[in-house]
Design a protein around this motif. Structure first.
Motif, short mmCIF file in Angstrom:
data_model
loop_
_atom_site.label_atom_id
_atom_site.label_comp_id
_atom_site.label_asym_id
_atom_site.label_seq_id
_atom_site.Cartn_x
_atom_site.Cartn_y
_atom_site.Cartn_z
N GLY A 186 25.83 -0.86 30.53
CA GLY A 186 24.42 -0.65 30.89
C GLY A 186 24.19 -0.88 32.37
O GLY A 186 23.48 -0.11 33.04
N LEU A 187 24.82 -1.93 32.91
CA LEU A 187 24.71 -2.18 34.35
C LEU A 187 25.41 -1.08 35.14
O LEU A 187 24.91 -0.60 36.16
N ASP A 188 26.57 -0.65 34.64
CA ASP A 188 27.35 0.38 35.32
C ASP A 188 26.59 1.72 35.33
O ASP A 188 26.64 2.47 36.31
N ALA A 189 25.87 2.00 34.24
CA ALA A 189 25.07 3.22 34.19
C ALA A 189 24.00 3.19 35.28
O ALA A 189 23.74 4.20 35.95
N ALA A 190 23.40 2.02 35.47
CA ALA A 190 22.39 1.90 36.52
C ALA A 190 23.03 2.13 37.89
O ALA A 190 22.47 2.83 38.74
N ILE A 191 24.22 1.56 38.08
CA ILE A 191 24.92 1.72 39.36
C ILE A 191 25.24 3.20 39.61
O ILE A 191 25.07 3.70 40.71
N LYS A 192 25.67 3.89 38.55
CA LYS A 192 26.11 5.28 38.70
C LYS A 192 24.96 6.26 38.60
O LYS A 192 25.18 7.48 38.64
N ARG A 193 23.74 5.74 38.44
CA ARG A 193 22.53 6.58 38.40
C ARG A 193 22.59 7.62 37.28
O ARG A 193 22.16 8.77 37.45
N VAL A 194 23.15 7.22 36.14
CA VAL A 194 23.14 8.09 34.95
C VAL A 194 22.32 7.39 33.87
O VAL A 194 22.17 6.16 33.89
N PRO A 195 21.75 8.14 32.91
CA PRO A 195 20.86 7.52 31.92
C PRO A 195 21.60 6.64 30.92
O PRO A 195 21.02 5.71 30.36
N PHE A 196 22.86 6.92 30.69
CA PHE A 196 23.61 6.13 29.71
C PHE A 196 25.10 6.30 29.96
O PHE A 196 25.51 7.21 30.68
N LEU A 197 25.88 5.43 29.36
CA LEU A 197 27.33 5.62 29.35
C LEU A 197 27.80 5.54 27.89
O LEU A 197 27.26 4.75 27.10
N PRO A 198 28.77 6.35 27.53
CA PRO A 198 29.25 6.35 26.15
C PRO A 198 30.35 5.33 25.90
O PRO A 198 31.11 4.98 26.80
N THR A 199 30.43 4.85 24.68
CA THR A 199 31.51 3.94 24.28
C THR A 199 31.70 4.02 22.77
O THR A 199 30.80 4.43 22.05
N ARG A 200 32.87 3.59 22.34
CA ARG A 200 33.10 3.44 20.90
C ARG A 200 32.64 2.06 20.41
O ARG A 200 32.51 1.85 19.22
N SER A 201 32.41 1.14 21.36
CA SER A 201 32.05 -0.22 20.97
C SER A 201 30.75 -0.23 20.18
O SER A 201 29.76 0.38 20.60
N GLY A 202 30.75 -0.96 19.09
CA GLY A 202 29.54 -1.09 18.28
C GLY A 202 29.49 -0.14 17.11
O GLY A 202 28.74 -0.37 16.16
N LEU A 203 30.28 0.95 17.14
CA LEU A 203 30.31 1.87 16.01
C LEU A 203 30.64 1.11 14.73
O LEU A 203 31.52 0.24 14.73
N ALA A 204 29.93 1.42 13.66
CA ALA A 204 30.16 0.85 12.32
C ALA A 204 29.82 -0.63 12.24
O ALA A 204 30.03 -1.26 11.21
N SER A 205 29.28 -1.22 13.32
CA SER A 205 28.90 -2.64 13.26
C SER A 205 27.40 -2.76 13.02
O SER A 205 26.64 -1.78 13.13
N SER A 206 26.95 -3.98 12.69
CA SER A 206 25.52 -4.21 12.45
C SER A 206 24.71 -4.17 13.74
O SER A 206 23.48 -4.12 13.69
N ILE A 207 25.37 -4.23 14.89
CA ILE A 207 24.66 -4.16 16.17
C ILE A 207 23.77 -2.92 16.21
O ILE A 207 22.62 -2.96 16.65
N LEU A 208 24.33 -1.80 15.74
CA LEU A 208 23.58 -0.55 15.80
C LEU A 208 22.34 -0.60 14.90
O LEU A 208 21.38 0.12 15.12
N ASP A 209 22.36 -1.48 13.88
CA ASP A 209 21.20 -1.58 12.97
C ASP A 209 20.08 -2.41 13.58
O ASP A 209 18.91 -2.19 13.26
N VAL A 210 20.43 -3.40 14.42
CA VAL A 210 19.40 -4.33 14.89
C VAL A 210 19.01 -4.10 16.35
O VAL A 210 18.03 -4.65 16.81
N ASN A 211 19.80 -3.33 17.09
CA ASN A 211 19.47 -3.10 18.49
C ASN A 211 18.95 -1.68 18.67
O ASN A 211 19.72 -0.72 18.68
N PRO A 212 17.63 -1.54 18.85
CA PRO A 212 17.04 -0.19 18.93
C PRO A 212 17.36 0.51 20.25
O PRO A 212 17.04 1.69 20.40
#
Lengths: 290, 284
Positions: free
Chosen positions: A107-133
């Protein structure tokens, strides 16, 4: 350029409601003197961005300075859970967003690179995706597998503490650098405290350990023992007795008020004197070489 | 040779570490397992003796991330980008100590109860979602095997085990490999990738495991007894942890802090004597 500031000047620069990224990690190299100065200045409604939080986040919550925390972790490592964080999580008095160690970096790196988001596999299939909107699962536009889109984190301010700095705002980090450089680059305004100022020639001798470049730094504060009661590798350890006292005081409101009056409401010189002065801290906490 | 349960567990943990990878050192057990493995089985392992000491340092294991023994041997300092790049490229291993693990091998360090209003707020998922989506080997240990820690379903999946959701969203990389507890050794080769006992520690019965678990794991036949630590393994553990910092990991807060203080004190008197406190950190 001379960027020297005082702790009070740093605290006065941060308005209520600001988003503040904090460097360091749990009990390691937290900008604690700046955090205490923020509490003394009475700043409120902060939105805190932290990868691995510890006494920094917990103190700000306990002082009532925080409206929201984005975190991958908040705790006191072997000393246990963070008491004010835990209470606020359990009672809902503060908003929380659980991120993960790398997604905060992304998230910090996306701000540095002036892009709206960065992609990752991290968090896939975990409960993080359910509770973090904040996160989205998105299709790979190139036809591969789905990934998590991590939105950019744009802190108004970054607070970091380093071993040495020059007055121009170059900073030396000798231990683990954690996410401090990302915080410094992503934030609109970066305040860096250091245990000691050095001249630029001396600083150049540190080579790649100069991890904070002056173009990202807006203010420098010289604060000996500025990470206390957390550690500053390789100079001093975390002050376990001081941290235990903090944890004990956090158990009840009366004790917590007394703790704040004694340890937070004083300026940094007063704080060091309460700990017996720099020489005493040195004798107790300096890392010795066998 | 006489040995204690912590030495047995660390020795077994060590045997799962192979190759040339970075080994994360967040806990005393995890650090010691890496050190034992490097000395006895896997000389190419890159042990992060603590995150403050970098790679290939001669640090002593301590229980907090922030601690470090001496400034003279920091090894190769690492940035967080380097640590996560090693995770993403599968050049990293770590023994993770979750608060809960379940039948499918999902783990939780975030919250007991509903995440939104937890009964007990734990620490947050930290780097577990990265590990469980990128590493080809996931290593877990639990020192207090009980129905509260080994559960049918974790309250929050900080890291997914062999779940249906993993199958559709993520695939097999990052799925659980092994669980070592104070009672035995388990893999996830039970029916549909569920927890299975593969060996019991000496004097532990299957009934003990049944009583201490929130469900009955599958059992590998024939069931083995966990092999005792070898003299070589024990020697490395005792050499690198003479102050028994590993014992602190068994204790619960707030005693951990007091025990840590005692270890500091012992460390100073045992190793340092009357040395003056004058760090020489600046270059000359």
């Amino acid at each position: 350029m001379n960027k020297l500031l005082t702790l009070d000047q740093v605290a006065a620069s941060i308005p209520d409601g600001a988003t503040v990224a904090i460097g360091g990690s749990a009990l390691s190299r937290k900008p604690m003197a700046m955090v205490r100065a923020l509490v003394r200045a009475g700043v409120t409604n902060l939105r805190i961005v932290v990868d691995i939080g510890g006494p920094d986040v917990d103190l700000l919550i306990g002082a009532g300075a925080v409206r929201e925390v984005l975190y991958a972790f908040v705790g006191f490592e072997v000393l246990g859970l963070a008491p004010h964080f835990r209470r606020a999580r359990q009672t809902g008095t503060v908003n929380f967003q659980e991120w993960t160690e790398y997604t905060v970096m992304a998230g910090l790196d996306a701000a540095i690179k002036r892009v709206p988001f960065l992609p990752t596999r991290s968090g896939l299939a975990s409960s993080i995706l359910d509770v973090n909107p904040a996160f989205r699962r998105i299709h790979d536009p190139f036809g591969g597998e789905d990934v998590v889109a991590v939105p950019r984190l744009e802190p108004d301010f970054a607070l970091i503490h380093v071993n040495f700095a020059d007055i121009a705002g170059n900073g030396v980090i000798l231990g683990d650098s954690h996410v401090d450089a990302l915080c410094a680059k992503a934030a609109h305004t970066t305040f860096m405290s250091c245990d000691a100022l050095v001249d630029s020639e001396t600083l150049h001798g540190y080579g790649r350990n100069v991890q904070i470049l002056r173009v990202y730094t807006d203010g420098v504060v010289e604060v000996p023992w500025g990470a206390h009661p957390t550690s500053l590798a390789p100079a001093y350890r975390a002050d376990v007795p001081a941290l235990l006292e903090y944890l004990q005081a956090s158990g009840n409101l009366e004790h917590w008020r007394a703790y704040q009056t004694r340890w937070v409401a004083v300026d940094h010189i007063g704080y060091l004197n309460l700990h017996g002065g720099q020489q005493m801290l040195q004798q107790r906490l300096a890392v010795l070489k066998p | 040779m006489e040995y204690s349960l912590d030495e047995l567990i660390i020795a077994v943990m060590a045997r799962y570490l192979t190759g040339e990878v970075l080994v994360g050192a967040v806990t005393a057990f995890g650090t010691l397992a890496g050190i034992v493995a490097r000395h006895v089985y896997a000389p190419d392992l890159g042990i992060l003796s603590s995150p403050e000491s970098g790679l290939d340092a001669n640090g002593f294991p301590t229980l907090t991330l922030a601690e470090f023994f001496a400034a003279r041997d920091q090894g190769i300092p690492l940035t967080m980008e380097e640590v996560f790049d090693a995770i993403f490229t599968d050049h990293f291993r770590i023994w993770i100590h979750p608060a809960q693990i379940d039948r499918q091998g999902s783990v939780n360090i975030s919250a007991i109860g509903a995440w939104e209003r937890p009964k007990v707020a734990l620490v947050g998922s930290r780097g577990i979602p990265e590990d469980t989506s990128h590493l080809s080997q996931l290593l877990y240990y639990i020192l207090d095997h009980s129905p509260r820690t080994v559960v049918e379903h974790v309250d929050f999946q900080s890291g997914p085990g062999n779940t249906d959701r993993r199958a559709t969203e993520l695939g097999p990389i990052g799925s659980p490999s092994v669980l070592i507890t104070n009672l035995g050794v388990f893999d996830f080769l039970g029916p549909e990738g569920t927890l299975r006992v593969i060996s019991l520690h000496p004097e532990v019965s299957l009934e003990t495991v049944r009583m201490a678990s929130g469900f009955m794991p599958a059992v590998k036949e024939p069931l083995a007894t966990t092999s005792a630590p070898t003299a070589a393994e024990i020697a490395v553990i005792r050499r690198y942890d003479p102050l028994k910092v590993r014992k602190l990991e068994w204790s619960q807060e707030p005693d951990g802090g007091r025990a840590l203080l005692a270890a500091y004190h012992a460390e100073r008197t045992q190793f340092l004597g009357d040395l003056a406190a004058t760090p020489e950190d600046r270059p000359t």
